[in-house]
Design an enzyme around this catalytic site. Structure first.
Site, PDB file in Angstrom:
ATOM      1  N   CYS A 133     -37.089   5.898 -60.382  1.00 53.56           N
ATOM      2  CA  CYS A 133     -37.487   7.161 -61.000  1.00 53.56           C
ATOM      3  C   CYS A 133     -36.283   8.091 -61.120  1.00 53.56           C
ATOM      4  O   CYS A 133     -36.066   8.718 -62.164  1.00 53.56           O
ATOM      5  CB  CYS A 133     -38.612   7.823 -60.215  1.00 53.56           C
ATOM      6  SG  CYS A 133     -38.205   8.260 -58.498  1.00 53.56           S
ATOM      7  N   PRO A 167     -46.750   4.646 -50.388  1.00 53.96           N
ATOM      8  CA  PRO A 167     -46.138   3.676 -49.468  1.00 53.96           C
ATOM      9  C   PRO A 167     -45.079   2.804 -50.127  1.00 53.96           C
ATOM     10  O   PRO A 167     -44.092   2.427 -49.493  1.00 53.96           O
ATOM     11  CB  PRO A 167     -47.330   2.850 -48.975  1.00 53.96           C
ATOM     12  CG  PRO A 167     -48.434   3.091 -49.968  1.00 53.96           C
ATOM     13  CD  PRO A 167     -48.212   4.481 -50.471  1.00 53.96           C
TER      14      PRO A 167
END
EC number: 1.2.1.10
Length: 314
Positions: A133, A167
């Site tokens: 990202c 997670p």
């Protein structure tokens, strides 16, 4: 394209935040793609339940269940939204079947792809990696600077809301920094690079914010850099509308200690600072989760670009 019969069937492996948001994007905005299967390992996950409600075929036994699915033969593309470790096995199992793989993990088995920078170089690659990202947000800025002036060193800091870090993100922090640092050089064009990720615990959650620092020659054209950065922002916004400059590009004479990679450089240097923010589209995830939205948007843009070149019957 409007008819599902004229679209390529895809499977998404990973029923977490990224996989679910990508599924919603394909269902709402897929031009050349349609959902063929949504794959997870937890039948009680919100993603799998949502897929069932939206009429998407689901698989609850992971990659093995996908390979055994009666409609697997119609799947042309597979998005992997699991983890770097899991992707290595998935790639080995999928490779013999000739499907195209879009990897949203930091595994980096295939070449790095940032749509606004280098998608055209990898349209025929069987496996492409979407970096991270932070990479999707910041590497376009490094590339924007490096295409007009040499970038001897680039450093990026990606700050994301803790609440948007599931997670999978937390388990891949080390891979995030390594993969992003490599892509800063390989895709961004810097001679050396470093990546830092910060999980921001602020409440209410803040949207993704990124800072890009580039060290360039002292006589670099500031106007050329600004123009290139602004053009690149417009390019990224074609697939991530919430991507924007937070303030004007900053220029300062670099007087600090040189990074280790540039310890022998003595010539005057200019520090270019680019400040970004990324607001999510809110398809499945909250708008503050721009870090996840830019990954799914980039993956969709990449797959759409590849699929546009291939007949559906191929």
């Amino acid at each position: 394209m409007s008819s599902n019969d004229e679209k390529h069937a895809v499977a998404i492996i990973g029923s977490g935040n990224i996989g679910t948001d990508l599924m919603v994007k394909i269902l709402r905005h897929g031009k050349h793609l349609k959902m063929g299967a949504f794959v997870g390992i937890d039948p009680e996950s919100d993603g799998l339940k949502r897929a069932e409600r939206m009429g998407v075929p689901t698989v609850t036994t992971g990659i093995d269940g996908l390979l055994a699915h009666p409609d697997f033969g119609s799947i042309r593309y597979v998005f992997d939204a699991t983890s770097a470790g899991a992707h290595a096995r998935h790639e080995q199992l999928l490779r013999p079947h000739g499907v195209r793989v879009i990897d949203l993990t930091p595994a980096a088995i295939g070449p790095f792809v940032v749509p606004a920078v280098n998608i055209d170089q990898h349209l025929d690659s069987p496996n492409v990696n979407m970096v991270t990202c932070g990479g999707q947000a910041t590497i376009p800025m490094v590339a924007a600077v490096s295409r007009v002036v040499p970038v001897e060193y680039a450093e990026i800091v990606a700050s994301i809301s803790s609440r948007s870090a599931g997670p999978g993100t937390r388990a891949n922090i080390d891979e995030f920094t390594e993969t992003t640092s490599n892509a800063i050089v390989q895709v961004g064009g810097a001679k050396a690079g470093k990546a830092i990720i910060v999980l921001n615990p602020a409440e209410p959650p803040l949207i993704m914010r990124d800072t890009v620092y580039c060290l360039v020659p002292g006589d670099a054209s500031q106007s050329a850099i600004v123009e290139s950065v602004e053009q690149m922002v417009d390019s990224v916004r074609t697939y991530v509308p919430g991507y924007r400059l937070k303030q004007a590009v900053q220029f300062d004479e670099f007087k600090g200690r040189m990074p280790q990679e540039l310890a022998t450089v003595r010539a005057p240097r200019l520090k270019v600072s680019v400040f970004l923010e990324v607001e999510g589209a809110g398809h499945y995830l909250p708008s503050y989760a721009g870090n996840l939205d830019i990954m799914t948007s980039a993956a969709l843009a990449t797959a759409e670009r590849i699929a546009a070149r291939q007949p559906v019957t191929a």
